[in-house]
Scaffold this active site. Structure first.
Site, PDB file in Angstrom:
ATOM      1  N   ASN A  62       0.836  -1.208   0.000  1.00 12.87           N
ATOM      2  CA  ASN A  62       0.000   0.000   0.000  1.00 12.87           C
ATOM      3  C   ASN A  62       0.866   1.253   0.000  1.00 12.87           C
ATOM      4  O   ASN A  62       1.916   1.311   0.646  1.00 12.87           O
ATOM      5  CB  ASN A  62      -1.039   0.005   1.131  1.00 12.87           C
ATOM      6  CG  ASN A  62      -0.489  -0.289   2.497  1.00 12.87           C
ATOM      7  OD1 ASN A  62       0.523  -0.960   2.631  1.00 12.87           O
ATOM      8  ND2 ASN A  62      -1.164   0.208   3.526  1.00 12.87           N
ATOM      9  N   GLU A  64       0.526   5.312   0.479  1.00 14.10           N
ATOM     10  CA  GLU A  64      -0.370   6.373   0.968  1.00 14.10           C
ATOM     11  C   GLU A  64       0.070   7.743   0.466  1.00 14.10           C
ATOM     12  O   GLU A  64       1.126   7.889  -0.153  1.00 14.10           O
ATOM     13  CB  GLU A  64      -0.422   6.302   2.499  1.00 14.10           C
ATOM     14  CG  GLU A  64      -1.010   4.967   2.954  1.00 14.10           C
ATOM     15  CD  GLU A  64      -1.183   4.842   4.457  1.00 14.10           C
ATOM     16  OE1 GLU A  64      -0.645   5.678   5.203  1.00 14.10           O
ATOM     17  OE2 GLU A  64      -1.883   3.887   4.872  1.00 14.10           O
ATOM     18  N   CYS A  73      -4.398   0.771  -2.147  1.00 17.03           N
ATOM     19  CA  CYS A  73      -4.193  -0.469  -1.391  1.00 17.03           C
ATOM     20  C   CYS A  73      -3.177  -1.372  -2.095  1.00 17.03           C
ATOM     21  O   CYS A  73      -3.004  -1.307  -3.318  1.00 17.03           O
ATOM     22  CB  CYS A  73      -5.504  -1.251  -1.295  1.00 17.03           C
ATOM     23  SG  CYS A  73      -6.784  -0.474  -0.313  1.00 17.03           S
ATOM     24  N   GLU A  75      -3.349  -4.540  -2.737  1.00 14.66           N
ATOM     25  CA  GLU A  75      -3.932  -5.455  -3.724  1.00 14.66           C
ATOM     26  C   GLU A  75      -4.040  -4.793  -5.089  1.00 14.66           C
ATOM     27  O   GLU A  75      -3.721  -5.381  -6.116  1.00 14.66           O
ATOM     28  CB  GLU A  75      -5.336  -5.901  -3.280  1.00 14.66           C
ATOM     29  CG  GLU A  75      -5.378  -6.730  -2.016  1.00 14.66           C
ATOM     30  CD  GLU A  75      -5.542  -5.874  -0.772  1.00 14.66           C
ATOM     31  OE1 GLU A  75      -4.991  -4.752  -0.720  1.00 14.66           O
ATOM     32  OE2 GLU A  75      -6.220  -6.335   0.160  1.00 14.66           O
ATOM     33  N   CYS A 112     -10.465  -4.721   0.972  1.00 15.92           N
ATOM     34  CA  CYS A 112     -11.566  -3.755   1.027  1.00 15.92           C
ATOM     35  C   CYS A 112     -12.478  -3.937  -0.196  1.00 15.92           C
ATOM     36  O   CYS A 112     -12.123  -4.637  -1.159  1.00 15.92           O
ATOM     37  CB  CYS A 112     -11.013  -2.334   1.084  1.00 15.92           C
ATOM     38  SG  CYS A 112     -10.442  -1.723  -0.510  1.00 15.92           S
ATOM     39  N   CYS A 115     -10.991  -3.180  -3.694  1.00 17.00           N
ATOM     40  CA  CYS A 115     -10.039  -4.194  -4.166  1.00 17.00           C
ATOM     41  C   CYS A 115     -10.770  -5.462  -4.595  1.00 17.00           C
ATOM     42  O   CYS A 115     -10.365  -6.130  -5.550  1.00 17.00           O
ATOM     43  CB  CYS A 115      -9.014  -4.513  -3.084  1.00 17.00           C
ATOM     44  SG  CYS A 115      -7.854  -3.156  -2.819  1.00 17.00           S
TER      45      CYS A 115
HETATM   46  N1  THU Z   1      -5.240  -1.360   2.895  1.00 18.33           N
HETATM   47  C1  THU Z   1      -4.732  -2.196   1.952  1.00 18.33           C
HETATM   48  O1  THU Z   1      -3.668  -1.950   1.370  1.00 18.33           O
HETATM   49  N2  THU Z   1      -5.414  -3.323   1.679  1.00 18.33           N
HETATM   50  C2  THU Z   1      -6.543  -3.728   2.333  1.00 18.33           C
HETATM   51  O2  THU Z   1      -7.076  -4.771   2.007  1.00 18.33           O
HETATM   52  C3  THU Z   1      -7.107  -2.917   3.403  1.00 18.33           C
HETATM   53  C4  THU Z   1      -6.492  -1.583   3.580  1.00 18.33           C
HETATM   54  C5  THU Z   1      -4.470  -0.156   3.225  1.00 18.33           C
HETATM   55  C6  THU Z   1      -5.067   1.158   2.800  1.00 18.33           C
HETATM   56  C7  THU Z   1      -4.386   2.105   3.773  1.00 18.33           C
HETATM   57  O3  THU Z   1      -3.100   2.426   3.259  1.00 18.33           O
HETATM   58  C8  THU Z   1      -4.196   1.286   5.020  1.00 18.33           C
HETATM   59  O4  THU Z   1      -4.304  -0.078   4.619  1.00 18.33           O
HETATM   60  C9  THU Z   1      -5.213   1.569   6.120  1.00 18.33           C
HETATM   61  O5  THU Z   1      -6.510   1.466   5.649  1.00 18.33           O
END
Ligand code: THU
Length: 163
Positions: A62, A64, A73, A75, A112, A115
């Site tokens: 991920n 940000e 994310c 995925e 999520c 994804c």
């Molecule tokens: N996140 C993911 O990368 N994958 C998921 O399946 C759930 C959430 C990340 C998004 C954000 O950078 C952090 O986790 C907190 O939500």
């Protein structure tokens, strides 16, 4: 009126050592990718690994951003990278792992909604189930036979294009 029931199932493994070698290695790649996450805001490190039918594994983490919704994310980073670098190559399996804060203990992670939709797109496109391997509750490993399990009543190109 008719009541319609749907059923889902998945395999639950007590430890990563019980997984078949191909999936164990994929989950280990996803875990490794958690260390590459750029997460100054959430400190939640997620890694994803996509196993392609040509044997190549693509990973993502991920990423940000100070403008929060602009991040992505793990995925989607991995799946879009696979689609961009190897167009038309089918996905066999996707593994997802995570840890929070300074403690690198693997955590429960379940993709999520956004994804799920993105992963289902490729399952639909290729007409082939994609296995999903994720760290489950209490450190157990969940293996789903296809991504659709996570997103019933999926919106696909069939509806969009009226097929
Ligand atoms: N996140 C993911 O990368 N994958 C998921 O399946 C759930 C959430 C990340 C998004 C954000 O950078 C952090 O986790 C907190 O939500």
């Amino acid at each position: 009126m008719q009541k319609v029931e749907t059923k889902n199932s998945y395999d639950l493994y007590d430890s990563i050592d019980e997984l078949p070698a191909e999936w164990r290695n994929l989950l280990l790649e996803a875990r490794k990718a958690t260390n590459k996450a750029y997460v100054p805001y959430s400190d939640f490190h997620v890694g994803a690994a996509v196993l392609l039918e040509n044997g190549i594994t693509v990973t993502g983490s991920n990423q940000e951003n100070a403008a929060y919704p602009s991040g992505l994310c793990a995925e989607r980073v991995a799946v879009f990278y696979a689609g961009a670098q190897y167009p038309g190559v089918k996905f066999k399996a996707i593994a997802v792992a995570a840890f929070a804060g300074a403690d690198p203990t693997p955590l429960t992670v379940s993709p999520c909604g956004g994804c799920r939709q993105v992963m289902v797109e490729y399952e639909h496109l290729f007409g082939q189930d994609i296995k999903l391997i994720m760290q489950g509750n209490e450190g157990k490993i969940m293996v789903l036979n296809h991504v659709k399990t996570l997103l019933p009543f999926t919106f696909t190109s069939d509806q969009l294009l009226g097929n």
